[in-house]
Design a protein around this motif. Structure first.
Motif, PDB file in Angstrom:
ATOM      1  N   CYS A 163       0.317  -8.667  -2.557  1.00 59.92           N
ATOM      2  CA  CYS A 163      -0.704  -9.038  -1.571  1.00 59.92           C
ATOM      3  C   CYS A 163      -1.261  -7.804  -0.880  1.00 59.92           C
ATOM      4  CB  CYS A 163      -0.127 -10.023  -0.546  1.00 59.92           C
ATOM      5  SG  CYS A 163       0.610 -11.506  -1.276  1.00 59.92           S
ATOM      6  N   SER A 164      -1.690  -6.842  -1.669  1.00 60.05           N
ATOM      7  CA  SER A 164      -2.058  -5.544  -1.127  1.00 60.05           C
ATOM      8  C   SER A 164      -3.216  -4.961  -1.905  1.00 60.05           C
ATOM      9  CB  SER A 164      -0.835  -4.605  -1.158  1.00 60.05           C
ATOM     10  OG  SER A 164      -1.096  -3.406  -0.460  1.00 60.05           O
ATOM     11  N   GLY A 165      -3.487  -3.668  -1.689  1.00 59.98           N
ATOM     12  CA  GLY A 165      -4.596  -3.062  -2.374  1.00 59.98           C
ATOM     13  C   GLY A 165      -4.618  -1.559  -2.245  1.00 59.98           C
ATOM     14  N   ALA A 166      -5.408  -0.924  -3.096  1.00 65.30           N
ATOM     15  CA  ALA A 166      -5.614   0.515  -3.018  1.00 65.30           C
ATOM     16  C   ALA A 166      -6.498   0.875  -1.829  1.00 65.30           C
ATOM     17  CB  ALA A 166      -6.251   1.022  -4.309  1.00 65.30           C
ATOM     18  N   ARG A 167      -7.215  -0.105  -1.340  1.00 65.55           N
ATOM     19  CA  ARG A 167      -8.022  -0.005  -0.119  1.00 65.55           C
ATOM     20  C   ARG A 167      -8.082  -1.420   0.430  1.00 65.55           C
ATOM     21  NH1 ARG A 167     -12.773   2.657  -1.918  1.00 65.55           N
ATOM     22  NH2 ARG A 167     -13.394   0.653  -2.797  1.00 65.55           N
ATOM     23  N   ILE A 168      -7.751  -1.610   1.700  1.00 63.61           N
ATOM     24  CA  ILE A 168      -7.679  -2.948   2.282  1.00 63.61           C
ATOM     25  C   ILE A 168      -8.648  -3.027   3.455  1.00 63.61           C
ATOM     26  CG2 ILE A 168      -6.192  -4.695   3.342  1.00 63.61           C
ATOM     27  CD1 ILE A 168      -3.791  -3.265   2.076  1.00 63.61           C
ATOM     28  N   ALA A 210       0.835  -1.201   0.000  1.00 63.41           N
ATOM     29  CA  ALA A 210       0.000   0.000   0.000  1.00 63.41           C
ATOM     30  C   ALA A 210       0.872   1.255   0.000  1.00 63.41           C
ATOM     31  CB  ALA A 210      -0.935  -0.016   1.203  1.00 63.41           C
ATOM     32  N   VAL A 211       1.951   1.230   0.760  1.00 68.69           N
ATOM     33  CA  VAL A 211       2.910   2.334   0.720  1.00 68.69           C
ATOM     34  C   VAL A 211       3.514   2.448  -0.685  1.00 68.69           C
ATOM     35  CG1 VAL A 211       5.152   3.144   1.598  1.00 68.69           C
ATOM     36  CG2 VAL A 211       3.438   2.242   3.180  1.00 68.69           C
ATOM     37  N   VAL A 213      -6.590   4.906  -2.196  1.00 76.26           N
ATOM     38  CA  VAL A 213      -6.064   5.600  -3.368  1.00 76.26           C
ATOM     39  C   VAL A 213      -6.740   5.098  -4.644  1.00 76.26           C
ATOM     40  CG1 VAL A 213      -3.837   6.134  -2.319  1.00 76.26           C
ATOM     41  CG2 VAL A 213      -4.114   3.982  -3.578  1.00 76.26           C
ATOM     42  N   VAL A 214      -7.918   4.493  -4.497  1.00 77.44           N
ATOM     43  CA  VAL A 214      -8.625   3.922  -5.647  1.00 77.44           C
ATOM     44  C   VAL A 214      -8.808   4.955  -6.747  1.00 77.44           C
ATOM     45  CG1 VAL A 214     -10.803   2.941  -6.427  1.00 77.44           C
ATOM     46  CG2 VAL A 214      -9.784   2.147  -4.292  1.00 77.44           C
ATOM     47  N   ASP A 215      -9.217   6.167  -6.378  1.00 79.25           N
ATOM     48  CA  ASP A 215      -9.512   7.189  -7.377  1.00 79.25           C
ATOM     49  C   ASP A 215      -8.258   7.769  -8.016  1.00 79.25           C
ATOM     50  OD1 ASP A 215     -12.191   6.865  -6.881  1.00 79.25           O
ATOM     51  OD2 ASP A 215     -12.333   8.561  -5.499  1.00 79.25           O
ATOM     52  N   ARG A 216      -7.071   7.401  -7.508  1.00 78.49           N
ATOM     53  CA  ARG A 216      -5.816   7.963  -8.043  1.00 78.49           C
ATOM     54  C   ARG A 216      -5.025   6.948  -8.851  1.00 78.49           C
ATOM     55  NH1 ARG A 216      -4.350   9.413  -2.147  1.00 78.49           N
ATOM     56  NH2 ARG A 216      -2.248   9.969  -2.822  1.00 78.49           N
ATOM     57  N   LEU A 217      -5.518   5.717  -8.948  1.00 78.11           N
ATOM     58  CA  LEU A 217      -4.755   4.676  -9.635  1.00 78.11           C
ATOM     59  C   LEU A 217      -4.559   4.990 -11.113  1.00 78.11           C
ATOM     60  CD1 LEU A 217      -6.367   1.460  -8.084  1.00 78.11           C
ATOM     61  CD2 LEU A 217      -4.186   2.537  -7.461  1.00 78.11           C
ATOM     62  N   GLY A 218      -5.535   5.589 -11.732  1.00 75.03           N
ATOM     63  CA  GLY A 218      -5.437   5.887 -13.154  1.00 75.03           C
ATOM     64  C   GLY A 218      -4.371   6.908 -13.494  1.00 75.03           C
ATOM     65  N   ALA A 219      -3.868   7.628 -12.483  1.00 77.36           N
ATOM     66  CA  ALA A 219      -2.838   8.642 -12.714  1.00 77.36           C
ATOM     67  C   ALA A 219      -1.423   8.081 -12.607  1.00 77.36           C
ATOM     68  CB  ALA A 219      -3.012   9.788 -11.723  1.00 77.36           C
TER      69      ALA A 219
END
Length: 294
Positions: A151-156, A126-127, A225-231
């Motif tokens: 093994c992570s995510g933009a939101r966990i 996530a970091v 950070v889901v909404d920032r992944l596309g950047a």
């Protein structure tokens, strides 16, 4: 297996334990991350690896890091979460953006101004997403050459779940997490096959500072950070474990699909701590991907 020791920062050719420096941000003023050279510092390209909540970076990454360094010529520096391993405790609120800035400050101790690739597991991954997004780093964002999100995510999980865990650990201490973590962390049969590795990881959890652990939980509650992944513009490898019930293979596929150009690999025989469970296979995946960055 590679070996690591804990010495002062900037010791060339040895393993180095370092503290985050004051880089003029709340993150580095607040957090002092302890680093470990998992391979000798020979001045080659730099791979920085990060831990999962409750683990120490040496036990999690040591064997895998040695194989990566031998195969593709990267020096590998690991960092520990506050109150985990050799990092100092912290009982003040912080965010994963603060941790990301502290990681950059740690790199500046040993390789001032240098670019690096990051690989992290769970909260470490996530970091790594925060590093890849880059908007919390200012001008330092351009130094992140790529990120392996393991093994992570933009939101966990959920904020409620993380706050409940923080409250439990503050009351009962980190040993209360050992039994459940043993079930979540490892694929079926791993503890029987590799008791030394499993015991080492669970021992780190048992001895982690309870208040620091709780603060990491609260940071994860805020992580989104889901909404920032596309950047994201740097290369990203999403790596999951087939048996991971925390960050499932389906969730890893979804994550990779939201990041432009991201690669996806699911490791068979692994659950939530893939680099420790399947160090040879994970090293092979990393070697192929890192070679593509050159």
């Amino acid at each position: 297996m590679s070996s690591s020791t804990d010495t002062d920062a900037g010791t060339s050719g040895t393993d180095a334990g370092t503290r985050g420096t004051d880089a003029g941000t709340r993150g580095t003023d607040l957090l002092a991350l302890r680093g470990h050279w998992l391979t000798p510092d020979t001045g080659r390209d730099l791979l920085v690896v990060g831990p999962s909540l409750g683990t120490g970076v040496v036990a999690l990454w040591d064997e895998c890091a040695g194989s990566v360094a031998a195969g593709v010529g990267f020096d590998v520096l690991g960092w520990d979460l506050p109150g985990h391993g050799d990092s100092d405790p912290c009982d003040e609120p912080f965010t994963l953006e603060d941790v990301a800035r502290a990681v950059v400050a740690l790199v500046d101790v040993v390789r001032p101004g240098e670019g690096f690739v990051h690989a992290g597991v769970s909260v470490g991954g996530a970091v790594g997403l925060v590093l890849a997004v880059g908007d919390a780093l200012g001008s330092s964002a351009q130094r992140v050459r790529g990120s392996v999100v393991c093994c992570s995510g933009a939101r966990i999980g959920t904020p409620e779940g993380w706050h409940e865990r923080a409250d439990l650990v503050r009351r009962a201490g980190t040993p209360v997490m050992v039994e459940g973590s043993a079930q979540r962390w490892f694929a079926p049969g791993f503890l029987e096959r590799e008791p030394r590795t499993g015991t080492g990881l669970l021992t780190t959890l048992q001895h982690a500072d309870k208040d620091s652990y709780a603060r990491v939980c609260e940071a994860l509650a805020q992580h989104d950070v889901v909404d920032r992944l596309g950047a994201i513009t740097v290369p990203v490898l999403v790596l999951g474990g087939r048996h991971d019930a925390v960050c499932t293979p389906e969730q890893q596929q979804e994550l990779a699909g939201q990041i432009p150009g991201a690669s996806l690999v699911i490791v068979e025989g692994a659950a939530h701590l893939a680099p420790a469970e399947q160090p040879t296979e994970v090293a092979g995946v990393l070697l192929d991907w890192l070679e593509g960055l050159r």
